[in-house]
Design an enzyme around this catalytic site. Sequence first.
Site, mmCIF file in Angstrom:
data_model
loop_
_atom_site.group_PDB
_atom_site.id
_atom_site.type_symbol
_atom_site.label_atom_id
_atom_site.label_comp_id
_atom_site.label_asym_id
_atom_site.label_seq_id
_atom_site.Cartn_x
_atom_site.Cartn_y
_atom_site.Cartn_z
ATOM 1 N N ASP A 223 19.541 13.808 -11.923
ATOM 2 C CA ASP A 223 19.640 14.222 -10.531
ATOM 3 C C ASP A 223 20.990 14.891 -10.291
ATOM 4 O O ASP A 223 22.028 14.404 -10.754
ATOM 5 C CB ASP A 223 19.508 12.966 -9.652
ATOM 6 C CG ASP A 223 19.398 13.290 -8.185
ATOM 7 O OD1 ASP A 223 18.416 13.950 -7.805
ATOM 8 O OD2 ASP A 223 20.294 12.880 -7.406
ATOM 9 N N GLU A 295 21.962 24.852 -7.051
ATOM 10 C CA GLU A 295 22.995 25.850 -6.767
ATOM 11 C C GLU A 295 22.303 27.205 -6.726
ATOM 12 O O GLU A 295 21.717 27.632 -7.730
ATOM 13 C CB GLU A 295 24.060 25.803 -7.867
ATOM 14 C CG GLU A 295 24.921 27.050 -8.000
ATOM 15 C CD GLU A 295 25.726 27.374 -6.751
ATOM 16 O OE1 GLU A 295 26.179 26.430 -6.068
ATOM 17 O OE2 GLU A 295 25.878 28.569 -6.430
HETATM 18 C C1 BGC Z 1 16.811 14.745 -5.214
HETATM 19 C C2 BGC Z 1 16.624 14.468 -3.762
HETATM 20 C C3 BGC Z 1 17.766 13.582 -3.312
HETATM 21 C C4 BGC Z 1 19.136 14.171 -3.706
HETATM 22 C C5 BGC Z 1 20.211 13.164 -3.625
HETATM 23 C C6 BGC Z 1 18.083 15.542 -5.191
HETATM 24 O O1 BGC Z 1 18.199 16.668 -5.690
HETATM 25 O O2 BGC Z 1 15.766 15.442 -5.807
HETATM 26 O O3 BGC Z 1 15.398 13.899 -3.465
HETATM 27 O O4 BGC Z 1 17.743 13.411 -1.931
HETATM 28 O O5 BGC Z 1 19.131 14.631 -5.027
HETATM 29 O O6 BGC Z 1 20.092 12.240 -4.660
#
Ligand code: BGC
Length: 567
Positions: A223, A295
């Site tokens: 993530d 980005e």
């Molecule tokens: C996830 C989102 C999340 C964010 C913060 C992202 O890119 O896919 O669902 O809210 O990261 O963790």
Amino acid sequence: MLESETIRPDHATAALEAVSLPLADRDWWRGAVIYQVYPRSFQDSNGDGIGDLAGIAARLPHIAGLGVDAVWISPFMTSPMDDFGYDVSDYRDVDPIFGTLHDFDALVARAHELGLKVMIDLVLSHSSDRHPWFAESRRDRTNSRADWYVWADAKADGSPPNNWLSNFGGSSWEWDAGRQQYYLHNFLISQPDLNFNHPAVQDAMLDVTRFWLDRGVDGFRLDTVNFYVHDAELRDNPPLAEAHWNERTAPRDRPYNRQDHLYDKNRPENLAFLRRFRALLDAYPAATAIGEVGELIRGIELMGEYTRGTDRLHMCYAFDFLNTVLPEVDDIRPVIERFSQAAADGWPCWAFSNHDVVRHATRWAAGHEDREAILRLAAAILLSVRGSVCLYQGEEIGQTEAEIAYEDIVDPWGKRFWPTIKGRDGCRTPMVWESDAPQGGFTTAAHPWLPVPPEHLPMAVDRQVGQAGSLLEYYRAFLAFRRSHPALVRGDIAFLDWAPGLLAFRREFEGERIVCVFNLSGQPVDIAWPSDLERVSALGPEAGGPAKLAAGRLALGRHDSFFAQLN
Ligand code: BGC
């Protein structure tokens, strides 16, 4: 050959092919198709209205039957669920809503039996503010985890240390009355940012990664991978130069999109951590990682930087196709060409839908007279360009973005900005399995955590499986076709200037060449399909057929002399 390569809807065959995947292949991820499961919405097994791990395990045959290589499970670790699991309070356990570690082990075992790899979401950039690390860090300025998060003094006038903004609105700094300092949060206030400039934080996150590798996972979706490291000097982001403004992909009514994010994310120092991460993965057979690069200006170049060579990430996941409406050639071709230029040896992973964006069934096809044709076209493009692919649960049955009533909205982003931004609930509604069952067979609860829109019921899996001409069978057919043609899985890509409005390219691998032509023009186009060009599939009504390619249709073919002619 024509006969043998014509695709027939045969569920059993695709499932068997999935079982025979070579699990030992370290390079399995290159060109892999990965099915994303959003655990809250896939299958509820205990009637509480929220999906869970046992539910996912029970539905794995559906995923294996599609003929994909892997499943990516969005976060299921312990969490207060402010951001539905993207706010972790214990990195080494399963949230009770989703089950137990034992359920997770059973899921992994079942997936492996079915020939599916298991990838999990690692949310390392930030934790929940209820993680014990943060509780300790915020206690005072001298405790042993005092620097595990990003703390900074106020400016002389009391305002935040710099101009950085949160993705979810407002400053990305929150005042902590106890420490008398601000802490950084790139997302919700309750998602404090971990300080990756601190070696102990990096070590702790590598330990977390090892924990899951030792439990048998095959890889990770990382993530917000470009947010790990922030500028240690906390320099202000400059305003985004006008040359980069793009109202469609990054509308300026979101102040976040008015900055050039040079300092709050995208830091070159991140590479040192990514190398450490890769070295850990390399100690395990065939472990892999996809970094999510959020980005919009230099994301493609960053993806190249993160994936080139063999000591960084295996793949990166781009946002470039997550906002487009029915695309034009110029929405697709330059993105893929830019990636090849950024890192010819790097590897992208593309998606059209996920749990954060409006589903492409709505973005691309809402109101279109031949909706199913557009969705087939989308699947074919996604599964033909160079790269790995993430399919989002429900896209294989054509699930659309749901309209959620204000009182049913649960996404904090939607709650805060409704109705300008409706949040992400519309793409997170439950998967529909049985058209005649209550809640589409997702749950026995009367009120699932998000409603099942009635218009989704006719799309349910049981209505499409085994039905010739259904979208689900088209996905299965195309996936089987892709698997049997290495050029589509691992091949190089070269774009062809064919005719305006046609997205055309050649994929080539170890002597196999496939040419793919997609008509995005909205008009029939004469493709002058050479008479000696062999047809390789029967995936579209026009494939290999007449000289005119209807709007929204595709054609695939192969012939050596044809390529020579085009070059
Ligand atoms: C996830 C989102 C999340 C964010 C913060 C992202 O890119 O896919 O669902 O809210 O990261 O963790």
